[in-house]
Design a protein around this motif. Structure first.
Motif, PDB file in Angstrom:
ATOM      1  N   VAL A  93     -19.785 -28.125  33.287  1.00  9.40           N
ATOM      2  CA  VAL A  93     -19.158 -26.775  33.423  1.00  9.40           C
ATOM      3  C   VAL A  93     -19.261 -26.384  35.325  1.00  9.40           C
ATOM      4  O   VAL A  93     -18.556 -25.477  35.650  1.00  9.40           O
ATOM      5  CB  VAL A  93     -20.548 -26.053  32.659  1.00  9.40           C
ATOM      6  N   LEU A  94     -20.395 -27.089  35.826  1.00  9.41           N
ATOM      7  CA  LEU A  94     -21.110 -26.359  37.314  1.00  9.41           C
ATOM      8  C   LEU A  94     -19.463 -27.187  38.180  1.00  9.41           C
ATOM      9  O   LEU A  94     -19.107 -26.634  39.496  1.00  9.41           O
ATOM     10  CB  LEU A  94     -22.195 -27.020  37.539  1.00  9.41           C
ATOM     11  N   ALA A  95     -19.346 -28.470  37.298  1.00  8.97           N
ATOM     12  CA  ALA A  95     -18.091 -29.038  38.235  1.00  8.97           C
ATOM     13  C   ALA A  95     -17.150 -27.987  37.983  1.00  8.97           C
ATOM     14  O   ALA A  95     -15.941 -27.968  39.417  1.00  8.97           O
ATOM     15  CB  ALA A  95     -17.829 -30.076  37.760  1.00  8.97           C
ATOM     16  N   ALA A  96     -16.668 -27.308  37.147  1.00  8.18           N
ATOM     17  CA  ALA A  96     -15.570 -26.688  37.138  1.00  8.18           C
ATOM     18  C   ALA A  96     -15.696 -25.457  37.576  1.00  8.18           C
ATOM     19  O   ALA A  96     -14.549 -25.109  38.923  1.00  8.18           O
ATOM     20  CB  ALA A  96     -15.769 -26.271  35.313  1.00  8.18           C
ATOM     21  N   VAL A  97     -16.506 -24.671  37.270  1.00  6.40           N
ATOM     22  CA  VAL A  97     -17.274 -23.563  38.481  1.00  6.40           C
ATOM     23  C   VAL A  97     -16.901 -23.694  40.197  1.00  6.40           C
ATOM     24  O   VAL A  97     -15.895 -22.833  40.650  1.00  6.40           O
ATOM     25  CB  VAL A  97     -18.656 -22.520  38.518  1.00  6.40           C
ATOM     26  N   PHE A  98     -17.306 -24.872  40.498  1.00  2.13           N
ATOM     27  CA  PHE A  98     -17.576 -25.462  41.856  1.00  2.13           C
ATOM     28  C   PHE A  98     -15.810 -25.615  42.647  1.00  2.13           C
ATOM     29  O   PHE A  98     -15.055 -25.148  43.554  1.00  2.13           O
ATOM     30  CB  PHE A  98     -17.715 -27.006  42.278  1.00  2.13           C
ATOM     31  N   GLY A  99     -14.791 -25.780  41.367  1.00  2.00           N
ATOM     32  CA  GLY A  99     -13.336 -26.169  41.480  1.00  2.00           C
ATOM     33  C   GLY A  99     -12.530 -24.811  41.808  1.00  2.00           C
ATOM     34  O   GLY A  99     -12.170 -24.807  42.746  1.00  2.00           O
ATOM     35  N   ILE A 100     -13.134 -23.662  40.754  1.00  2.49           N
ATOM     36  CA  ILE A 100     -12.563 -22.764  40.875  1.00  2.49           C
ATOM     37  C   ILE A 100     -12.501 -21.998  42.373  1.00  2.49           C
ATOM     38  O   ILE A 100     -12.070 -21.790  43.472  1.00  2.49           O
ATOM     39  CB  ILE A 100     -13.046 -21.940  39.983  1.00  2.49           C
ATOM     40  N   LEU A 101     -13.672 -22.037  42.736  1.00  4.16           N
ATOM     41  CA  LEU A 101     -14.264 -21.522  44.048  1.00  4.16           C
ATOM     42  C   LEU A 101     -13.996 -22.053  45.488  1.00  4.16           C
ATOM     43  O   LEU A 101     -13.058 -21.556  46.216  1.00  4.16           O
ATOM     44  CB  LEU A 101     -15.663 -21.460  44.358  1.00  4.16           C
ATOM     45  N   SER A 102     -13.338 -23.470  45.255  1.00  5.13           N
ATOM     46  CA  SER A 102     -13.389 -23.871  46.213  1.00  5.13           C
ATOM     47  C   SER A 102     -11.378 -24.398  46.448  1.00  5.13           C
ATOM     48  O   SER A 102     -10.882 -24.200  47.478  1.00  5.13           O
ATOM     49  CB  SER A 102     -13.291 -26.078  45.889  1.00  5.13           C
ATOM     50  N   ALA A 103     -10.717 -23.793  45.298  1.00  3.73           N
ATOM     51  CA  ALA A 103      -9.438 -23.561  44.969  1.00  3.73           C
ATOM     52  C   ALA A 103      -8.858 -21.613  46.570  1.00  3.73           C
ATOM     53  O   ALA A 103      -7.755 -22.450  47.114  1.00  3.73           O
ATOM     54  CB  ALA A 103      -8.769 -22.765  43.967  1.00  3.73           C
ATOM     55  N   VAL A 104     -10.003 -21.665  45.990  1.00  2.00           N
ATOM     56  CA  VAL A 104      -9.835 -20.299  47.113  1.00  2.00           C
ATOM     57  C   VAL A 104     -10.581 -20.675  48.657  1.00  2.00           C
ATOM     58  O   VAL A 104      -9.669 -20.801  49.231  1.00  2.00           O
ATOM     59  CB  VAL A 104     -10.351 -19.003  46.385  1.00  2.00           C
TER      60      VAL A 104
END
Length: 383
Positions: A93-104
């Motif tokens: 879950v935290l890896a997915a959230v990290f990815g969403i933020l990193s996309a921006v």
């Protein structure tokens, strides 16, 4: 640069710690590849939309928001590990959230370079940014190794959470009157498709993107291949991985300093860099001992920085300012967003055959990029 460099050190501390944590919990290269894939999948899926957001908004304000949220993700992960409550699903879950933020965050940082320096200094600014990233790749794993062996893995995530404060402080302290702001793009229909059409219509943008997508998918999976090479091939401890990833970063720093002397970019230079990168990664794959693998990683790091800075500078200098956010987002998608595709393949191939075969696949991808780079075109050298 000071704030970014300190934050990047923290990021590499966490990157090493996360790989070691997954291997401790699962002892599986395949699962390590899948976790890495989850971390970067949002970048693959969301980057085009993130690029449009960057073109429409203040890049500085976006970076303030993403850096604060990324700090929160690292802090939550650190607390979970330190309290012994960490579970595999939490990592997912935290890896997915990290990815969403990193996309921006990733393309916003790339596009923001144009607002910090003017056009004549773009290549050197990109090179300086890449050097700082790879200095962090040297220092970060060393700090991670010390923290893991003394106070434990959990503190690695806490250190990274604190390091984001350096970037936030630097962004707040910037002299806004000295920036070179790019006018934001007004909202209109079809802007996402327009950005994709624009990228496809300029060979000096489309071909580096294709080359980066190939290399990013199969070659830049060192977060998966190197810890497995250290553990399964050379039967080393966690320190062995730190030596390999540290050597990769040290080579990149040396290569970046050499690249700063040249102001030439373009597809032709990028193709040469891809060829040298193929040779260097092939040497890592064939290295008979850990010391020779460390030496080969030095060469691979030097080749990687040349490839990255040449490609990044080329697409930025060739892009129209109105499309720059979308173009840097596509570059970020090719570089980082390709990880969800490549990391499970590299992890599974390492488990089924050997990490050496996974690295050899990366070298072959560089050769495929060379073929793309040698397609006839009207590419010109960019000053």
């Amino acid at each position: 640069m000071s704030g970014q460099s300190l934050s990047l050190i923290g990021t590499w501390v966490e990157t090493v710690a996360q790989a070691l944590l997954v291997l401790r919990l699962t002892h599986s290269g395949t699962i390590l590849g899948l976790i890495t894939s989850v971390r970067y999948a949002p970048i693959l899926l969301l980057s085009p939309y993130a690029g449009l957001l960057i073109d429409r908004c203040s890049k500085r304000h976006l970076l303030l928001a993403t850096q604060a949220d990324l700090a929160l993700v690292s802090a939550v992960l650190g607390v979970s590990v330190l309290t012994g409550e960490i579970r595999l699903w939490q990592l997912v879950v935290l890896a997915a959230v990290f990815g969403i933020l990193s996309a921006v965050d990733n393309p916003a940082r790339l596009a923001f370079v144009h607002e910090v320096v003017d056009r004549p200094l773009i290549r050197n600014a990109v090179t300086l940014n890449s050097i700082s990233m790879n200095v962090a790749r040297v220092i970060g794993p060393t700090i991670a190794a010390v923290l893991v062996s003394t106070v434990g893995i959990g503190w690695c995530f806490v250190v990274n959470a604190a390091s984001f404060g350096c970037v936030i402080a630097s962004l707040l302290g910037l002299d806004a009157s000295s920036l070179h702001p790019v006018p934001t793009v007004s909202r209109a229909r079809g802007q996402l498709r327009a950005g994709l059409r624009y990228a496809a219509s300029v060979p000096a943008i489309s071909r580096p993107l294709l080359m980066m997508a190939l290399v990013g998918t199969f070659t830049f999976e060192f977060e998966v291949s190197l810890p497995l090479l250290a553990r399964t091939t050379f039967h080393g401890t966690e320190t062995a991985y730190s030596w390999l990833i540290g050597a990769l970063g040290a080579g990149a720093v040396a290569g970046g300093l050499a690249a700063a002397w040249s102001s030439r970019t373009g597809v032709r230079r990028l193709t040469k860099a891809a060829f040298y990168y193929a040779i260097a990664v092939g040497l890592v794959a064939a290295a008979p001992t850990l010391p020779t693998a460390v030496a080969a990683c030095l060469l691979a790091g030097a080749a990687s920085i040349t490839f990255l800075t040449t490609g990044n500078s080329t697409v930025q200098l060739e892009s129209d300012p109105a499309f720059r956010g979308r173009i840097t987002a596509l570059w970020s998608m090719a570089l980082v967003g390709s990880t969800p595709i490549g990391s499970p393949i590299i992890g599974a191939l390492s488990d089924v055959a050997s990490p050496r075969y996974a690295l050899a696949l990366g070298a072959a991808a560089c050769l495929a990029a060379v073929i793309i780079g040698t397609w006839p075109s009207g590419d010109r050298q960019v000053k």
